[in-house]
Design a protein around this motif. Sequence first.
Motif, short mmCIF file in Angstrom:
data_model
loop_
_atom_site.label_atom_id
_atom_site.label_comp_id
_atom_site.label_asym_id
_atom_site.label_seq_id
_atom_site.Cartn_x
_atom_site.Cartn_y
_atom_site.Cartn_z
N ASN A 95 53.80 48.83 45.24
CA ASN A 95 54.24 47.55 45.80
C ASN A 95 54.10 47.53 47.32
N ASP A 96 53.28 46.61 47.82
CA ASP A 96 53.10 46.49 49.28
C ASP A 96 53.91 45.33 49.85
N ASN A 97 54.76 44.73 49.02
CA ASN A 97 55.63 43.63 49.45
C ASN A 97 54.86 42.42 49.96
N ARG A 98 53.67 42.24 49.44
CA ARG A 98 52.86 41.07 49.79
C ARG A 98 52.57 40.30 48.50
N ALA A 99 53.05 39.06 48.44
CA ALA A 99 52.89 38.25 47.24
C ALA A 99 51.44 37.88 46.97
N CYS A 100 50.60 37.97 47.98
CA CYS A 100 49.20 37.55 47.82
C CYS A 100 48.31 38.68 47.29
N THR A 101 48.91 39.81 46.97
CA THR A 101 48.11 40.90 46.38
C THR A 101 48.70 41.31 45.03
N THR A 102 47.80 41.75 44.17
CA THR A 102 48.22 42.32 42.89
C THR A 102 48.14 43.84 43.03
N ASP A 103 49.26 44.50 42.81
CA ASP A 103 49.36 45.94 43.04
C ASP A 103 49.56 46.65 41.70
N ILE A 104 48.61 47.48 41.32
CA ILE A 104 48.73 48.19 40.04
C ILE A 104 48.42 49.67 40.21
N CYS A 105 48.99 50.43 39.30
CA CYS A 105 48.73 51.87 39.30
C CYS A 105 47.75 52.16 38.17
N THR A 106 46.58 52.65 38.55
CA THR A 106 45.53 52.95 37.58
C THR A 106 45.10 54.41 37.71
N ASN A 107 45.24 55.14 36.62
CA ASN A 107 44.85 56.55 36.62
C ASN A 107 45.51 57.32 37.77
N GLY A 108 46.77 56.98 38.01
CA GLY A 108 47.53 57.72 39.01
C GLY A 108 47.23 57.33 40.44
N LYS A 109 46.45 56.27 40.64
CA LYS A 109 46.13 55.82 41.99
C LYS A 109 46.38 54.31 42.12
N CYS A 110 46.84 53.89 43.30
CA CYS A 110 47.12 52.46 43.55
C CYS A 110 45.84 51.67 43.79
N GLN A 111 45.80 50.49 43.19
CA GLN A 111 44.68 49.59 43.37
C GLN A 111 45.24 48.22 43.79
N TYR A 112 44.60 47.62 44.78
CA TYR A 112 45.08 46.34 45.31
C TYR A 112 43.97 45.30 45.26
N THR A 113 44.31 44.10 44.84
CA THR A 113 43.35 42.98 44.85
C THR A 113 44.05 41.73 45.37
N LEU A 114 43.29 40.90 46.03
CA LEU A 114 43.83 39.62 46.52
C LEU A 114 43.97 38.66 45.35
N ASN A 115 45.11 38.00 45.22
CA ASN A 115 45.31 37.11 44.08
C ASN A 115 45.41 35.63 44.45
N CYS A 116 45.03 35.27 45.67
CA CYS A 116 45.08 33.86 46.06
C CYS A 116 43.99 33.08 45.31
N ALA A 117 44.34 31.90 44.83
CA ALA A 117 43.38 31.07 44.11
C ALA A 117 42.31 30.56 45.06
N SER A 118 41.24 30.04 44.49
CA SER A 118 40.15 29.47 45.30
C SER A 118 40.69 28.35 46.17
N GLY A 119 40.30 28.36 47.43
CA GLY A 119 40.79 27.33 48.36
C GLY A 119 42.08 27.72 49.04
N TYR A 120 42.59 28.93 48.74
CA TYR A 120 43.81 29.43 49.36
C TYR A 120 43.49 30.68 50.16
N ALA A 121 44.36 30.99 51.10
CA ALA A 121 44.19 32.22 51.90
C ALA A 121 45.55 32.88 52.08
N CYS A 122 45.51 34.18 52.32
CA CYS A 122 46.74 34.95 52.52
C CYS A 122 47.10 34.96 54.00
N SER A 123 48.33 34.54 54.29
CA SER A 123 48.78 34.46 55.67
C SER A 123 49.46 35.76 56.10
N SER A 124 49.93 35.76 57.34
CA SER A 124 50.54 36.98 57.89
C SER A 124 51.85 37.35 57.18
#
Length: 202
Positions: free
Chosen positions: A161-190
């Motif tokens: 958990n990176d405490n950012r709502a605009c990312t999806t945080d998952i643990c895969t094979n013992g390692k953290c993976q992060y992806t941006l989850n903002c829909a098309s036409g949206y952007a992640c702010s500060s």
Amino acid sequence: MKSIISIILISLISNSLFNFGIFVSGQSCPDDNNPCTTSYNFYGSCFNVLDQWVDCESTSEYKQCVENCKKSSSYSPCASVSCNFETFSCEYGRNWNGCDDLNKCTIDSCNSTSGCIHTPVNCNDNNNATIDNCLQTFGCSYTVNPAINGVTSCSTNANCNDNRACTTDICTNGKCQYTLNCASGYACSSNGQCYIVPQPTN
């Protein structure tokens, strides 16, 4: 008799206020060379009033007046400039947003000598987990830095958990993976939230 006296008083007052000459009633008043006004002969006194049917700002005389005002020592690039419709005297504003370049990636200001200044916004969030960007209609935006994927060890998603709502945080094979989850036409702010990106205005 009272009527005659009233006419005389009106004539004297008009001449005192407007400082125009006395003309025979019905006689045409001299042209003041101002396309924004119309002349009236009121009981022998000529005066000019604003012509509501004329688009003063579109006349060549008005445009020339504004250009002349910009050459005056009183003019500042940070002030709005206009001309009085009736007198064609220069009028300078104090607060002016004429430096707004409609770009969220710049801070707009004005120097009284050089004019408008557009300083780039600093979007650096000092976070190596993000790639810092700036969108003209949005401002600072942030995407996931791919370099951080597969680096941090984990046993559950909560560990990532990176405490950012605009990312999806998952643990895969013992390692953290992060992806941006903002829909098309949206952007992640500060603040880590997804917001819609405004469309440019014409």
